[in-house]
Design an enzyme around this catalytic site. Structure first.
Site, PDB file in Angstrom:
ATOM      1  N   GLY A  47       6.306  11.345   3.090  1.00 42.21           N
ATOM      2  CA  GLY A  47       6.591  11.791   4.459  1.00 42.21           C
ATOM      3  C   GLY A  47       6.445  10.637   5.438  1.00 42.21           C
ATOM      4  O   GLY A  47       5.770   9.640   5.156  1.00 42.21           O
ATOM      5  N   LYS A  97       5.534   4.060 -10.051  1.00 41.79           N
ATOM      6  CA  LYS A  97       4.211   3.974  -9.410  1.00 41.79           C
ATOM      7  C   LYS A  97       3.102   3.733 -10.432  1.00 41.79           C
ATOM      8  O   LYS A  97       2.173   2.958 -10.165  1.00 41.79           O
ATOM      9  CB  LYS A  97       3.947   5.255  -8.618  1.00 41.79           C
ATOM     10  CG  LYS A  97       4.864   5.382  -7.398  1.00 41.79           C
ATOM     11  CD  LYS A  97       4.776   6.781  -6.803  1.00 41.79           C
ATOM     12  CE  LYS A  97       5.619   6.912  -5.548  1.00 41.79           C
ATOM     13  NZ  LYS A  97       5.740   8.315  -5.107  1.00 41.79           N
ATOM     14  N   GLU A 121       0.820  -1.225   0.000  1.00 42.15           N
ATOM     15  CA  GLU A 121       0.000   0.000   0.000  1.00 42.15           C
ATOM     16  C   GLU A 121       0.850   1.270   0.000  1.00 42.15           C
ATOM     17  O   GLU A 121       0.497   2.271  -0.640  1.00 42.15           O
ATOM     18  CB  GLU A 121      -0.933  -0.009   1.219  1.00 42.15           C
ATOM     19  CG  GLU A 121      -1.997   1.065   1.216  1.00 42.15           C
ATOM     20  CD  GLU A 121      -2.881   1.024  -0.027  1.00 42.15           C
ATOM     21  OE1 GLU A 121      -3.719   0.146  -0.135  1.00 42.15           O
ATOM     22  OE2 GLU A 121      -2.723   1.917  -0.900  1.00 42.15           O
TER      23      GLU A 121
HETATM   24  P1  NAP Z   1      15.700   6.540   4.075  1.00 39.09           P
HETATM   25  O1  NAP Z   1      15.274   7.647   4.969  1.00 39.09           O
HETATM   26  O2  NAP Z   1      16.902   6.744   3.212  1.00 39.09           O
HETATM   27  O3  NAP Z   1      15.937   5.244   4.996  1.00 39.09           O
HETATM   28  C1  NAP Z   1      16.511   4.054   4.528  1.00 39.09           C
HETATM   29  C2  NAP Z   1      16.860   3.186   5.738  1.00 39.09           C
HETATM   30  O4  NAP Z   1      17.333   1.934   5.291  1.00 39.09           O
HETATM   31  C3  NAP Z   1      17.954   3.782   6.622  1.00 39.09           C
HETATM   32  O5  NAP Z   1      17.675   3.531   7.970  1.00 39.09           O
HETATM   33  C4  NAP Z   1      19.209   3.029   6.188  1.00 39.09           C
HETATM   34  O6  NAP Z   1      20.165   2.910   7.234  1.00 39.09           O
HETATM   35  C5  NAP Z   1      18.631   1.669   5.846  1.00 39.09           C
HETATM   36  N1  NAP Z   1      19.408   0.949   4.839  1.00 39.09           N
HETATM   37  C6  NAP Z   1      19.584   1.299   3.532  1.00 39.09           C
HETATM   38  N2  NAP Z   1      20.329   0.370   2.898  1.00 39.09           N
HETATM   39  C7  NAP Z   1      20.635  -0.578   3.833  1.00 39.09           C
HETATM   40  C8  NAP Z   1      21.380  -1.790   3.801  1.00 39.09           C
HETATM   41  N3  NAP Z   1      21.982  -2.216   2.676  1.00 39.09           N
HETATM   42  N4  NAP Z   1      21.467  -2.513   4.939  1.00 39.09           N
HETATM   43  C9  NAP Z   1      20.871  -2.105   6.074  1.00 39.09           C
HETATM   44  N5  NAP Z   1      20.131  -0.980   6.168  1.00 39.09           N
HETATM   45  C10 NAP Z   1      20.034  -0.213   5.054  1.00 39.09           C
HETATM   46  O7  NAP Z   1      14.530   6.106   3.110  1.00 39.09           O
HETATM   47  P2  NAP Z   1      12.947   6.334   3.313  1.00 39.09           P
HETATM   48  O8  NAP Z   1      12.580   7.691   2.829  1.00 39.09           O
HETATM   49  O9  NAP Z   1      12.560   5.922   4.674  1.00 39.09           O
HETATM   50  O10 NAP Z   1      12.368   5.323   2.208  1.00 39.09           O
HETATM   51  C11 NAP Z   1      12.369   3.936   2.428  1.00 39.09           C
HETATM   52  C12 NAP Z   1      11.558   3.254   1.336  1.00 39.09           C
HETATM   53  O11 NAP Z   1      10.221   3.749   1.379  1.00 39.09           O
HETATM   54  C13 NAP Z   1      12.037   3.507  -0.087  1.00 39.09           C
HETATM   55  O12 NAP Z   1      11.782   2.358  -0.875  1.00 39.09           O
HETATM   56  C14 NAP Z   1      11.156   4.662  -0.566  1.00 39.09           C
HETATM   57  O13 NAP Z   1      10.998   4.691  -1.966  1.00 39.09           O
HETATM   58  C15 NAP Z   1       9.863   4.290   0.114  1.00 39.09           C
HETATM   59  N6  NAP Z   1       8.944   5.403   0.352  1.00 39.09           N
HETATM   60  C16 NAP Z   1       9.380   6.535   0.954  1.00 39.09           C
HETATM   61  C17 NAP Z   1       8.480   7.552   1.207  1.00 39.09           C
HETATM   62  C18 NAP Z   1       8.907   8.839   1.860  1.00 39.09           C
HETATM   63  O14 NAP Z   1       8.080   9.752   1.957  1.00 39.09           O
HETATM   64  N7  NAP Z   1      10.119   8.959   2.326  1.00 39.09           N
HETATM   65  C19 NAP Z   1       7.136   7.398   0.837  1.00 39.09           C
HETATM   66  C20 NAP Z   1       6.713   6.202   0.223  1.00 39.09           C
HETATM   67  C21 NAP Z   1       7.628   5.211  -0.016  1.00 39.09           C
HETATM   68  P3  NAP Z   1      20.851   4.192   7.885  1.00 39.09           P
HETATM   69  O15 NAP Z   1      19.764   4.883   8.663  1.00 39.09           O
HETATM   70  O16 NAP Z   1      21.892   3.640   8.791  1.00 39.09           O
HETATM   71  O17 NAP Z   1      21.380   5.008   6.760  1.00 39.09           O
HETATM   72  N1  HSE Z   2       9.891  10.408  -3.159  1.00 36.21           N
HETATM   73  C1  HSE Z   2       8.524  10.010  -3.178  1.00 36.21           C
HETATM   74  C2  HSE Z   2       7.649  11.220  -3.467  1.00 36.21           C
HETATM   75  C3  HSE Z   2       8.156   9.399  -1.843  1.00 36.21           C
HETATM   76  O1  HSE Z   2       8.148  12.345  -3.406  1.00 36.21           O
HETATM   77  O2  HSE Z   2       6.478  11.051  -3.778  1.00 36.21           O
HETATM   78  C4  HSE Z   2       6.790   8.812  -1.834  1.00 36.21           C
HETATM   79  O3  HSE Z   2       6.724   7.675  -2.644  1.00 36.21           O
END
Ligand code: NAP
Ligand code: HSE
Length: 439
Positions: free
Chosen positions: A310, A204, A128
């Site tokens: 977010g 997406k 989701e």
């Molecule tokens: P992020 O802030 O960069 O966090 C990534 C996390 O994964 C960090 O804690 C990092 O560790 C850890 N990590 C990365 N590679 C690793 C590895 N090889 N081994 C162990 N740990 C590892 O990313 P995010 O924004 O939370 O996004 C995470 C996922 O959700 C992505 O697929 C993104 O596309 C998706 N997403 C994000 C959002 C959003 O708004 N941010 C919305 C929808 C979907 P460290 O903390 O030590 O660096």
């Molecule tokens: N980077 C993505 C965005 C996170 O800005 O929409 C949510 O999937």
């Protein structure tokens, strides 16, 4: 007392922290939240300062250790990237563990393989959070809209670019400053070029199309254009003409008139900056908000709207998926069957239509010499190519230069590009400054 279900958290960044915050404060939420606990966590850097207090004995830098941990029953992948995320998801499935992931990059490319593995192993992979952040759109497409023939999906599905465009339009913000703000707010991907070049939105729309039209999409073939080259001039002209520019992801069923063919479908898919008329519901979707407009038979139009990125919004979607699995795990204790609606299924072949056949309205900005007959010559070329003009306006003419804006009626991408190639070669046309699609 019911034994709690252990979650293995792969990642403790923006989304992982949002999830941990919900799990750590179950009061006032669905009672199932109290039946889960974080059993293990993987991060890249154990020394990093975190905004959340976590028992350090749960944390490892080896994500495979988390998947293999016998206390982990559900794996939550929020680390991002293709590898090792894809291998970790497949390992969890092969180990008989259901997975929740927010990783659209992996699902857009390997969703079919992952879904088949999940069905074979009798586990769920719920996604989701992969599209639209906190907006429920995946489950509605899999379940609530199941009785419809879907004709078109039109989405603002990247929060970062929508935030940038809104700030540039409304506040006159500078592109780089606004991008930095989106990164600080946790909206942007680790590599923000995925957002601004349209690749995140393409991932997406591949996922949404697979669910809406019943078959896996060839992700790499989706025509994709981002906002990094968009000029403020065009945002201003669009505004003067009654449009907002949005990064739209569109998937349209070109075979919808032929309902007898239930085995394959031809889809016009693209991601590109598009002029949206101010009276269209997508034109008022601003900031980090996303919206997905679904057109189907018999429902007509239905729009899903809300925060698209977010920590809190995305964690809301991830936790909902975890609760679905936990609820089913509890039911499965009596009955071992898999709920077919929660698992992803493909039931026909989806082909991407030739890009030249994609129908669209167009906005064209031309820089020309300000001489008699220019508009006539341009109009003649459009006429020869069967391109009907909705409006043509001349702005800012000076002695030597005129700026002409043309809005066309709907034509194929092929017709418009043939016309523009000929118009470009007219001696009185200095350049085609901009060509965008229009709703
Ligand atoms: P992020 O802030 O960069 O966090 C990534 C996390 O994964 C960090 O804690 C990092 O560790 C850890 N990590 C990365 N590679 C690793 C590895 N090889 N081994 C162990 N740990 C590892 O990313 P995010 O924004 O939370 O996004 C995470 C996922 O959700 C992505 O697929 C993104 O596309 C998706 N997403 C994000 C959002 C959003 O708004 N941010 C919305 C929808 C979907 P460290 O903390 O030590 O660096
Ligand atoms: N980077 C993505 C965005 C996170 O800005 O929409 C949510 O999937």
């Amino acid at each position: 007392m019911q034994k709690k279900i252990g979650i293995g958290l792969l990642g403790l960044g923006t989304v992982g922290t949002g999830i941990a915050n919900i799990i750590k404060s179950p009061k006032g939420r669905n009672p199932l939240v109290s039946s889960i606990y974080i059993a293990r966590i993987a991060v890249r850097d154990k020394q990093k300062q975190r905004s959340i207090e976590i028992d350090s004995s749960l944390v490892t830098t080896d994500p495979f250790e988390v998947v293999k941990d016998p206390n982990v029953q559900v794996v939550v992948e929020v680390m991002g990237g293709i590898e090792p995320a894809k291998s970790l998801i497949l390992l969890a499935i092969q180990s008989g563990k259901s997975v929740v992931t927010a990783n659209k990059a992996v699902i857009a490319r390997y969703g079919k393989e992952i879904s088949e593995a999940a069905i074979k192993n009798g586990v769920y992979v719920l996604i989701e959070a992969a599209v639209g952040g906190g907006i429920p759109i995946i489950e509605p497409l899999k379940q609530s809209l199941g009785g419809n023939r879907i004709q078109k999906v039109t989405g603002i599905i990247n929060g970062t670019t929508n935030f940038i465009l809104s700030q540039m339009t409304k506040e006159g913000g500078n592109y780089n400053d606004v991008l930095k703000e989106a990164q600080n707010l946790g909206y942007a991907e680790a590599d923000p070029s995925a957002d601004v070049e349209g690749h995140d939105a393409a991932d997406k729309i591949a996922i949404l199309s697979g669910l809406a039209f019943g078959g896996a999409i060839n992700r790499e073939k989706i025509p994709t254009k981002g906002i990094s080259k968009l000029e403020l001039t065009d945002i201003h002209y669009a505004d003067k003409l009654g449009f907002e520019i949005k990064l739209l992801a569109i998937a349209e069923n070109l075979s919808s008139k032929d309902v007898s063919n239930n085995t394959s479908v031809s889809l016009a898919l693209r991601v590109e900056p598009t002029l949206v008329p101010r009276e269209h519901p997508l034109s008022v979707v601003n900031g980090v908000n996303n919206a997905i407009l679904i057109e189907g038979d018999p429902i007509g139009q239905v729009m899903f709207y809300g925060p698209g990125a977010g920590a809190g919004a995305t964690a809301s979607a991830v936790v909902a998926d975890i609760l679905n699995i936990v609820g089913i795990e509890l039911i499965k204790k009596q009955d071992n069957s898999l709920d077919p609606l929660l698992s992803g299924i493909s039931w026909r072949d989806c082909f991407l239509a030739n890009t030249r056949d994609i129908p669209q309205k167009n906005y064209v900005r031309l820089i020309t010499k300000d001489t008699p007959g220019v508009i006539g010559n341009i109009g003649k070329i459009f006429g020869i190519n069967n391109v009907s003009i909705q409006s043509i306006v001349q702005f800012d003419s000076s002695d030597s230069k005129a700026e002409i804006i043309v809005i066309t009626h709907e034509v194929s991408k092929g017709q418009i590009s043939d016309s523009l190639a000929k118009i470009d070669s007219l001696k009185e046309v200095t350049k085609i400054a901009t060509h965008l699609s229009c709703l």
